[in-house]
Write an enzyme that holds these catalytic residues in place. Structure first.
Site, PDB file in Angstrom:
ATOM      1  N   GLU A   1     -10.069  -1.238   5.113  1.00 30.32           N
ATOM      2  CA  GLU A   1     -10.746  -0.955   6.369  1.00 30.32           C
ATOM      3  C   GLU A   1     -11.997  -1.829   6.515  1.00 30.32           C
ATOM      4  OE1 GLU A   1      -9.232   0.667   8.463  1.00 30.32           O
ATOM      5  OE2 GLU A   1      -8.403   2.562   7.776  1.00 30.32           O
TER       6      GLU A   1
ATOM      7  N   ASP B   1      -8.659  -2.971  14.262  1.00 30.77           N
ATOM      8  CA  ASP B   1     -10.025  -3.194  13.785  1.00 30.77           C
ATOM      9  C   ASP B   1     -10.111  -4.329  12.773  1.00 30.77           C
ATOM     10  OD1 ASP B   1      -8.746  -2.027  11.663  1.00 30.77           O
ATOM     11  OD2 ASP B   1     -10.069  -0.287  11.509  1.00 30.77           O
TER      12      ASP B   1
ATOM     13  N   HIS C   1      -8.186  -4.668   9.977  1.00 31.10           N
ATOM     14  CA  HIS C   1      -7.856  -4.361   8.584  1.00 31.10           C
ATOM     15  C   HIS C   1      -6.521  -4.986   8.182  1.00 31.10           C
ATOM     16  CE1 HIS C   1      -5.598  -0.718  10.207  1.00 31.10           C
ATOM     17  NE2 HIS C   1      -4.751  -1.159   9.298  1.00 31.10           N
TER      18      HIS C   1
ATOM     19  N   ASP D   1       0.836  -1.201   0.000  1.00 33.01           N
ATOM     20  CA  ASP D   1       0.000   0.000   0.000  1.00 33.01           C
ATOM     21  C   ASP D   1       0.871   1.251   0.000  1.00 33.01           C
ATOM     22  OD1 ASP D   1       0.895  -0.163   2.703  1.00 33.01           O
ATOM     23  OD2 ASP D   1      -0.955  -1.167   3.284  1.00 33.01           O
TER      24      ASP D   1
END
Length: 261
Positions: A143, A136, A138, A67
């Site tokens: 996300e 979370d 991801h 990324d």
């Protein structure tokens, strides 16, 4: 998926680095997918030590980026291209000709995303993709509620992710970009081997949801359950919420040494 519980981050780094070294011994030009952040640093340090000692030849390895921030110049110290140059390429003695990554400064971001997916395919695909996991759930910058079939694309970061990453920008969240290019979950799942490393109690809930919860977009990392060769390496703290931890330990302790991860 295989779950391996290790004593600490250093042990996890050594285990994964050895898996990468085994891959490079049988395929010297392997395409290694790499992640940024603090979690994978023990992996890169262990692999560098192996290369410098002569235990593995990494000179023909190829490196693919997971990324990238949108809008940060490639020479910005916190662009992921710069980070990976410092933490992976230079320690392994590799030049930028060995590197593949999306262009976060392109005028046509959707076009840059499509071009990167195409480049990965034309390079023969990623042989081993390293992954971290967010609190979370991801992976990459996919996300919660990301499509499990998603391709490389632009994503808007959650406030929590920007808070988590502010430590790389002097603690100033205003310096953290709002957008990123990330390999999609569908793109990630095309790698031949997925290896996720998670350390620390703060990742325990996400690890439990990934390994023992349902496959659901609300926990993007749970998509690893769909992959034929996914390995989740966790330290004792990150494994603390796993209901089947004893079974995972027993399974790994009784594997033949030659099998690796």
């Amino acid at each position: 998926m295989e779950v391996v519980i290790v004593p600490d981050a250093k042990a996890g780094g050594e285990l994964i680095a050895e898996a990468m070294a085994r891959l490079l011994r049988r395929k010297p030009e392997a395409l290694l997918g790499v992640a940024t952040g603090s979690t994978p640093l023990p992996i890169y340090q262990a692999l560098t030590a192996k290369a410098r000692s002569g235990a593995v030849d990494a000179s023909r390895a190829r490196i693919a980026q997971l990324d990238e921030y949108v809008g940060l110049p490639s020479d910005h110290p916190e662009s992921y291209r710069s980070v990976l140059r410092r933490e992976v390429l230079e320690p392994l003695g590799l030049g930028m000709e060995s590197f593949m990554g999306p262009d976060g400064t392109a005028e046509d971001i959707p076009g840059a995303c499509e071009a990167y997916d195409k480049a990965l395919a034309e390079a023969g695909g990623v042989d081993l993709q390293l992954l971290g996991i967010g609190t979370d759930g991801h992976i990459g910058f996919n996300e919660p509620c990301s499509s499990l079939a998603s391709r490389t694309r632009i994503k808007t970061l959650t406030e929590q992710t920007r808070i988590d990453n502010a430590r790389f920008f002097g603690g100033d969240i205003e310096q953290v970009p709002h957008h990123v290019i990330t390999q999609g979950i569908g793109t990630i799942l095309e790698a031949r081997h997925l290896v996720l490393l998670a350390t620390g109690e703060g990742k325990a809930d996400a690890v439990a949801a990934t390994v023992e919860g349902p496959v659901a977009a609300v926990c993007p990392a749970s998509a690893l359950q769909l992959h034929p060769h996914a390995t989740v390496v966790v330290d004792e703290s990150a494994a603390s919420k796993l209901k089947h931890a004893d079974y995972f330990r027993h399974t790994y302790d009784n594997k033949p040494d030659w099998q690796g991860i």
